[in-house]
Design a protein around this motif. Sequence first.
Motif, PDB file in Angstrom:
ATOM      1  N   VAL A 161     -34.554  59.892  -5.847  1.00  0.00           N
ATOM      2  CA  VAL A 161     -33.861  59.361  -7.022  1.00  0.00           C
ATOM      3  C   VAL A 161     -34.220  57.897  -7.236  1.00  0.00           C
ATOM      4  CG1 VAL A 161     -31.922  60.944  -6.686  1.00  0.00           C
ATOM      5  CG2 VAL A 161     -31.791  58.628  -5.774  1.00  0.00           C
ATOM      6  N   ILE A 162     -33.898  57.402  -8.437  1.00  0.00           N
ATOM      7  CA  ILE A 162     -34.092  55.988  -8.741  1.00  0.00           C
ATOM      8  C   ILE A 162     -32.942  55.531  -9.630  1.00  0.00           C
ATOM      9  CG2 ILE A 162     -35.540  56.427 -10.767  1.00  0.00           C
ATOM     10  CD1 ILE A 162     -37.172  53.933  -9.843  1.00  0.00           C
ATOM     11  N   GLY A 163     -32.501  54.298  -9.407  1.00  0.00           N
ATOM     12  CA  GLY A 163     -31.449  53.734 -10.236  1.00  0.00           C
ATOM     13  C   GLY A 163     -30.065  53.911  -9.663  1.00  0.00           C
ATOM     14  N   VAL A 164     -29.110  53.538 -10.478  1.00  0.00           N
ATOM     15  CA  VAL A 164     -27.702  53.572 -10.092  1.00  0.00           C
ATOM     16  C   VAL A 164     -27.103  54.902 -10.527  1.00  0.00           C
ATOM     17  CG1 VAL A 164     -25.471  52.443 -10.398  1.00  0.00           C
ATOM     18  CG2 VAL A 164     -27.572  51.080 -10.354  1.00  0.00           C
ATOM     19  N   PRO A 165     -26.493  55.642  -9.610  1.00  0.00           N
ATOM     20  CA  PRO A 165     -25.865  56.906 -10.005  1.00  0.00           C
ATOM     21  C   PRO A 165     -24.543  56.661 -10.728  1.00  0.00           C
ATOM     22  CG  PRO A 165     -25.573  56.532  -7.658  1.00  0.00           C
ATOM     23  CD  PRO A 165     -26.425  55.405  -8.179  1.00  0.00           C
ATOM     24  N   THR A 166     -24.096  57.667 -11.459  1.00  0.00           N
ATOM     25  CA  THR A 166     -22.775  57.647 -12.084  1.00  0.00           C
ATOM     26  C   THR A 166     -21.984  58.805 -11.485  1.00  0.00           C
ATOM     27  OG1 THR A 166     -21.571  57.576 -14.180  1.00  0.00           O
ATOM     28  CG2 THR A 166     -23.465  59.049 -14.080  1.00  0.00           C
ATOM     29  N   VAL A 167     -20.678  58.616 -11.324  1.00  0.00           N
ATOM     30  CA  VAL A 167     -19.831  59.611 -10.661  1.00  0.00           C
ATOM     31  C   VAL A 167     -18.612  59.908 -11.525  1.00  0.00           C
ATOM     32  CG1 VAL A 167     -18.493  60.147  -8.582  1.00  0.00           C
ATOM     33  CG2 VAL A 167     -20.519  58.688  -8.409  1.00  0.00           C
ATOM     34  N   VAL A 168     -18.283  61.193 -11.660  1.00  0.00           N
ATOM     35  CA  VAL A 168     -17.034  61.609 -12.296  1.00  0.00           C
ATOM     36  C   VAL A 168     -16.356  62.632 -11.395  1.00  0.00           C
ATOM     37  CG1 VAL A 168     -17.748  61.157 -14.682  1.00  0.00           C
ATOM     38  CG2 VAL A 168     -18.175  63.399 -13.678  1.00  0.00           C
ATOM     39  N   ARG A 169     -15.041  62.717 -11.516  1.00  0.00           N
ATOM     40  CA  ARG A 169     -14.260  63.692 -10.750  1.00  0.00           C
ATOM     41  C   ARG A 169     -13.784  64.773 -11.700  1.00  0.00           C
ATOM     42  NH1 ARG A 169      -8.887  64.741  -9.592  1.00  0.00           N
ATOM     43  NH2 ARG A 169      -8.240  62.986 -10.878  1.00  0.00           N
ATOM     44  N   THR A 170     -13.973  66.016 -11.298  1.00  0.00           N
ATOM     45  CA  THR A 170     -13.493  67.133 -12.102  1.00  0.00           C
ATOM     46  C   THR A 170     -12.389  67.855 -11.338  1.00  0.00           C
ATOM     47  OG1 THR A 170     -15.284  68.523 -11.229  1.00  0.00           O
ATOM     48  CG2 THR A 170     -15.680  67.423 -13.336  1.00  0.00           C
TER      49      THR A 170
END
Length: 126
Positions: A28-37
């Motif tokens: 991977v590259i860059g900043v990940p984004t996270v959400v909660r379901t």
Amino acid sequence: MRRSYGVYHYWWNGSAVENRAITAANQVIGVPTVVRTTGNRLNVFVRAHPSNTSYTANSLLHMTSIGGTNSWAVAGVGQQAITDFPSAVVDNAGETRVYARSETGELLEARYHSGGWNWSTISTVG
């Protein structure tokens, strides 16, 4: 700071911080984004590294926690190449929506609905 271009999960076990790799190095590259379901499930979205051989280069990757800290599923979200880092939300209906810029500069939305991902163009360039 790690420089392996991987995604790591860090958590507090009650007495110390633990971590584990979710992806292998150079995926991977860059900043990940996270959400909660629902069910406290974490969903991580990040762009595939250009040298990634497991998934399409620069495509959107989706990592989902499955039952705790040590179980993660990793999958590509179609073959669409993106150039920026994704952003994600969960709407009032509980659907996950991910936004990213295409190689031609369009704003794209990937929406998880009825068990599958669907891509659409939100805005065009020009």
